[in-house]
Design a protein around this motif. Structure first.
Motif, PDB file in Angstrom:
ATOM      1  N   HIS A 243       0.857  -1.178   0.000  1.00 26.17           N
ATOM      2  CA  HIS A 243       0.000   0.000   0.000  1.00 26.17           C
ATOM      3  C   HIS A 243       0.900   1.237   0.000  1.00 26.17           C
ATOM      4  O   HIS A 243       1.652   1.465   0.961  1.00 26.17           O
ATOM      5  N   ASN A 246       0.673   8.212  -1.310  1.00 23.70           N
ATOM      6  CA  ASN A 246       1.271   9.220  -2.197  1.00 23.70           C
ATOM      7  C   ASN A 246       1.096  10.644  -1.676  1.00 23.70           C
ATOM      8  O   ASN A 246       1.355  11.608  -2.396  1.00 23.70           O
ATOM      9  N   ILE A 251      -2.590   3.804  -2.428  1.00 24.84           N
ATOM     10  CA  ILE A 251      -2.582   3.073  -3.698  1.00 24.84           C
ATOM     11  C   ILE A 251      -2.154   1.638  -3.392  1.00 24.84           C
ATOM     12  O   ILE A 251      -1.058   1.400  -2.887  1.00 24.84           O
ATOM     13  N   HIS A 253      -1.167  -2.242  -4.390  1.00 26.56           N
ATOM     14  CA  HIS A 253      -0.632  -3.170  -5.388  1.00 26.56           C
ATOM     15  C   HIS A 253      -0.624  -4.571  -4.773  1.00 26.56           C
ATOM     16  O   HIS A 253      -0.307  -4.738  -3.599  1.00 26.56           O
TER      17      HIS A 253
END
Length: 284
Positions: A243, A246, A251, A253
């Motif tokens: 995680h 940002n 975000i 993955h």
């Protein structure tokens, strides 16, 4: 900030086997995380840490996690037993009643770990005491971006034998505790043994795949009284989540600890393409 997640390790499923299948899969994931080109800032292990909730399995887990090059934090799942977990991990915070719930400030984020274990039940549980603690804890830092960490996802998944009904009392209590706390920018869960991304009550929710074997993706209706031979557990590769925060959003993955064959690398032949792509972006 980079947050790693593993879940559903189920250590001790084969307790007398020194080469236990689930331990091998866990070790493979941890080695992969240690070797990433960007080391995670921390790791969450989100429940079903062991299979039978026994002290020996928690000790094996402790030895396995000692290999990590980053801090590790844990939540409990339906296969765990609180008293045995706390015997081996006495430094993990609990609240009244022995529930494993705590808040953690790390970098730009606040993490709140909650306990959805209802001992003797496969599905989730979340009593009034736990819900009140969560509501009060969130109220302490209303302006700090917060990630909620739990085992059971409070969602209807479509996988008929591994799902939650939205009207279950524990789900309604969780909704009550989170209501009006918009600083919760994401929820990370386990339990389903599959990668799932969705939203719940206006918040992103990500379900991490298991380090142990995965649940088969079968979305057909199921009659619990009529076995139909459908696959249920499959030997897909051990998985994990990363995680990435940002500065504005989390975000997620997903990846596996399998070997990934590189078909291209950042060498002279790719340098021109990379420069063009990066050059298209506005400078910060």
């Amino acid at each position: 900030m980079l947050i790693a997640q593993i879940t559903d390790m189920h250590l001790g499923f084969d307790p007398d086997n020194p080469a236990e299948f689930n331990r091998k899969r866990l070790d493979k994931v941890l080695a992969t995380l240690n070797e990433l080109d960007r080391v995670p800032d921390l790791l969450f292990a989100t429940g079903d840490l062991v299979e039978y909730g026994d002290v020996d399995s928690y000790r094996r887990l402790d030895r396995a996690l000692a290999a990590c090059n980053f801090p590790v934090h844990m939540a409990l799942g339906n296969h765990d037993i609180r008293v045995n977990f706390s015997h081996v991990f006495p430094d993990v915070a609990t609240i009244a009643g022995g529930f494993v719930q705590y808040a953690l400030d790390a970098g730009p984020l606040r993490f709140v770990v909650i306990d959805t274990l209802e001992e003797g039940r496969h599905g989730g549980g979340f009593c009034e005491a736990r819900a009140t603690w969560l509501r009060d804890t969130l109220a302490e830092a209303p302006d700090r971006p917060t990630v909620l960490v739990l085992h059971h996802p409070p969602i209807e998944t479509g996988i008929a034998w591994m799902t939650t009904e939205p009207t279950e009392p524990w789900v309604e209590r969780l909704d009550w505790a989170l209501r009006d706390h918009r600083q919760v920018t994401g929820m990370i869960c386990g339990h389903i043994h599959r990668s799932i991304v969705t939203g719940w009550k206006g918040r992103p929710l990500a379900v991490c795949p298991s380090t142990a074997p995965q649940v088969a993706l079968t979305l057909a209706p199921l009659d619990p009284e009529t076995p139909d031979g459908r696959p249920m557990i499959i030997a897909d590769a051990p998985g994990y989540a990363l995680h990435y925060w940002n500065g504005d959003a989390l975000i997620t993955h997903f990846d596996t600890a399998d070997e990934h064959v590189a078909l291209a690398r950042f060498d002279d032949s790719m340098q021109g393409l990379v420069s063009m792509l990066v050059g298209e972006r506005p400078s910060r």
